[in-house]
Motif scaffolding. Structure first.
Motif, PDB file in Angstrom:
ATOM      1  N   SER A 165      -3.865  -5.730  -1.132  1.00  0.00           N
ATOM      2  CA  SER A 165      -4.036  -5.113  -2.442  1.00  0.00           C
ATOM      3  C   SER A 165      -4.850  -6.063  -3.304  1.00  0.00           C
ATOM      4  O   SER A 165      -4.783  -7.284  -3.134  1.00  0.00           O
ATOM      5  CB  SER A 165      -2.675  -4.852  -3.102  1.00  0.00           C
ATOM      6  N   PHE A 181      -6.280  -7.156  -7.327  1.00  0.00           N
ATOM      7  CA  PHE A 181      -5.845  -7.134  -8.722  1.00  0.00           C
ATOM      8  C   PHE A 181      -6.858  -7.853  -9.614  1.00  0.00           C
ATOM      9  O   PHE A 181      -7.537  -8.778  -9.182  1.00  0.00           O
ATOM     10  CB  PHE A 181      -4.493  -7.869  -8.886  1.00  0.00           C
ATOM     11  N   TYR A 201      -6.186  -9.803 -13.230  1.00  0.00           N
ATOM     12  CA  TYR A 201      -5.270 -10.232 -14.279  1.00  0.00           C
ATOM     13  C   TYR A 201      -6.114 -10.801 -15.415  1.00  0.00           C
ATOM     14  O   TYR A 201      -7.176 -11.370 -15.192  1.00  0.00           O
ATOM     15  CB  TYR A 201      -4.326 -11.328 -13.779  1.00  0.00           C
ATOM     16  N   LEU A 260      -3.316  -9.701  -2.708  1.00  0.00           N
ATOM     17  CA  LEU A 260      -1.931  -9.795  -2.266  1.00  0.00           C
ATOM     18  C   LEU A 260      -1.847  -9.223  -0.859  1.00  0.00           C
ATOM     19  O   LEU A 260      -2.069  -8.034  -0.655  1.00  0.00           O
ATOM     20  CB  LEU A 260      -1.032  -9.007  -3.214  1.00  0.00           C
ATOM     21  N   GLY A 302       0.174  -8.113   2.339  1.00  0.00           N
ATOM     22  CA  GLY A 302       1.512  -7.557   2.534  1.00  0.00           C
ATOM     23  C   GLY A 302       2.172  -8.046   3.808  1.00  0.00           C
ATOM     24  O   GLY A 302       1.689  -8.967   4.469  1.00  0.00           O
ATOM     25  N   GLY A 303       3.281  -7.448   4.108  1.00  0.00           N
ATOM     26  CA  GLY A 303       3.984  -7.744   5.344  1.00  0.00           C
ATOM     27  C   GLY A 303       4.816  -9.002   5.294  1.00  0.00           C
ATOM     28  O   GLY A 303       5.184  -9.540   6.340  1.00  0.00           O
ATOM     29  N   THR A 304       5.134  -9.484   4.106  1.00  0.00           N
ATOM     30  CA  THR A 304       5.961 -10.682   3.988  1.00  0.00           C
ATOM     31  C   THR A 304       7.170 -10.357   3.121  1.00  0.00           C
ATOM     32  O   THR A 304       7.219  -9.321   2.465  1.00  0.00           O
ATOM     33  CB  THR A 304       5.196 -11.852   3.349  1.00  0.00           C
ATOM     34  N   SER A 305       8.095 -11.288   3.086  1.00  0.00           N
ATOM     35  CA  SER A 305       9.314 -11.061   2.315  1.00  0.00           C
ATOM     36  C   SER A 305       9.114 -11.343   0.836  1.00  0.00           C
ATOM     37  O   SER A 305      10.036 -11.208   0.053  1.00  0.00           O
ATOM     38  CB  SER A 305      10.449 -11.930   2.842  1.00  0.00           C
ATOM     39  N   TYR A 306       7.924 -11.753   0.441  1.00  0.00           N
ATOM     40  CA  TYR A 306       7.616 -11.961  -0.964  1.00  0.00           C
ATOM     41  C   TYR A 306       6.113 -11.864  -1.116  1.00  0.00           C
ATOM     42  O   TYR A 306       5.384 -11.848  -0.128  1.00  0.00           O
ATOM     43  CB  TYR A 306       8.114 -13.320  -1.464  1.00  0.00           C
ATOM     44  N   GLY A 307       5.656 -11.780  -2.348  1.00  0.00           N
ATOM     45  CA  GLY A 307       4.230 -11.621  -2.596  1.00  0.00           C
ATOM     46  C   GLY A 307       3.550 -12.947  -2.823  1.00  0.00           C
ATOM     47  O   GLY A 307       3.884 -13.660  -3.759  1.00  0.00           O
ATOM     48  N   LYS A 308       2.606 -13.293  -2.004  1.00  0.00           N
ATOM     49  CA  LYS A 308       1.870 -14.542  -2.185  1.00  0.00           C
ATOM     50  C   LYS A 308       0.461 -14.190  -2.649  1.00  0.00           C
ATOM     51  O   LYS A 308      -0.395 -13.815  -1.843  1.00  0.00           O
ATOM     52  CB  LYS A 308       1.836 -15.349  -0.897  1.00  0.00           C
ATOM     53  N   LEU A 309       0.255 -14.297  -3.955  1.00  0.00           N
ATOM     54  CA  LEU A 309      -1.048 -14.002  -4.528  1.00  0.00           C
ATOM     55  C   LEU A 309      -2.041 -15.113  -4.225  1.00  0.00           C
ATOM     56  O   LEU A 309      -1.714 -16.280  -4.330  1.00  0.00           O
ATOM     57  CB  LEU A 309      -0.944 -13.854  -6.045  1.00  0.00           C
ATOM     58  N   PHE A 320      -5.518 -16.362  -5.805  1.00  0.00           N
ATOM     59  CA  PHE A 320      -6.303 -16.177  -7.025  1.00  0.00           C
ATOM     60  C   PHE A 320      -7.711 -16.729  -6.867  1.00  0.00           C
ATOM     61  O   PHE A 320      -7.938 -17.723  -6.167  1.00  0.00           O
ATOM     62  CB  PHE A 320      -5.662 -16.923  -8.201  1.00  0.00           C
TER      63      PHE A 320
END
Lengths: 114, 115
Positions: A32, A34, A36, A93, A95-102, A104
């Motif tokens: 994904s 983004f 910001y 971002l 996907g496929g992990t247990s948290y979002g690692k952006l 930048f």
């Protein structure tokens, strides 16, 4: 690994000028994307996002289209205002992990003059 | 209003002090993050808690100690900091188990100055 590259700043424009901030990315899979924005003295605010190829994110007159063929997500606005002066960050971002690692980009400073 | 609230917004502390930064999210998320933003450096991910378990500690010095008592609250305990630790500390939250459409939301940040 994943990476995001933004155009070098700072960018200085007059009010009502057209804005483009380039962003390209490298990622495995289908991230994904983004934008910001960080106004002076504040935290990061989500400006817009796109989650799949050819999606267009839009908000407050800003737009960006997820281009998988060119791995790009350029930010555009047709007519900037002084209040748009801020730092803009492109991010991805994965996907496929247990948290979002952006991941930048380095940020692009935009200054709009009256 | 992003749904992620950080306090205090500004903090000045001496190198021998102990202080804490607090973050609270009202978005029903179950993953929380600490980022550091220094002048002229990229945003650095420091810690991640997912489902109240620490899942990432990005080589952060032990003078920074995170705590996540529940899925809505996150703390960053600070002690014996150095002047180079002066920065904007950003808290963020998201749903765990990232998938398409997930988004990370940031707070307003806590400006820390170490003197």
């Amino acid at each position: 690994g994943n990476s995001v590259t933004q155009m070098e700043g700072p960018v200085t424009l007059s009010e009502e000028a057209f804005l483009t901030i380039n962003c390209t990315y490298t990622a495995t899979g289908y991230p994904s994307l983004f934008w910001y924005v960080q106004y002076p003295g504040e935290g990061l605010q989500l400006l817009l996002k796109a989650t799949k190829a050819d999606d267009k994110g839009s908000n407050k007159g800003f737009e960006a289209t997820y281009r998988k063929e060119t791995t790009s997500f350029h930010l555009e606005k047709g007519s900037v205002q002084v209040s748009d002066s801020a730092v803009y960050f492109c991010a991805l971002l994965a996907g496929g992990t247990s948290y979002g690692k952006l991941t930048f980009g380095q940020g692009t400073i935009l200054t709009v003059h009256p | 209003e992003t749904g992620v609230t950080q306090t205090p917004r500004h903090l000045v502390m001496g190198m021998t002090n102990k202080k804490s930064l607090k973050c609270e999210q009202h978005l029903g998320h179950n993953a929380m993050y600490w980022y550091k933003q220094s002048a002229k450096k990229p945003l650095e991910l420091m810690f991640v808690y997912s489902l109240e378990e620490r899942v990432e500690n990005n080589s952060v010095p032990s003078r920074f100690s995170p705590e996540c008592p529940n899925s809505s609250h996150l703390f960053l305990h600070l002690h014996t900091l150095q002047p180079e630790d002066s920065a904007l500390y950003l808290c963020a939250s998201s749903q765990a188990w990232v998938g398409v459409g997930n988004t990370i939301y940031f707070g307003e940040g806590s400006w820390l100055t170490v003197v």
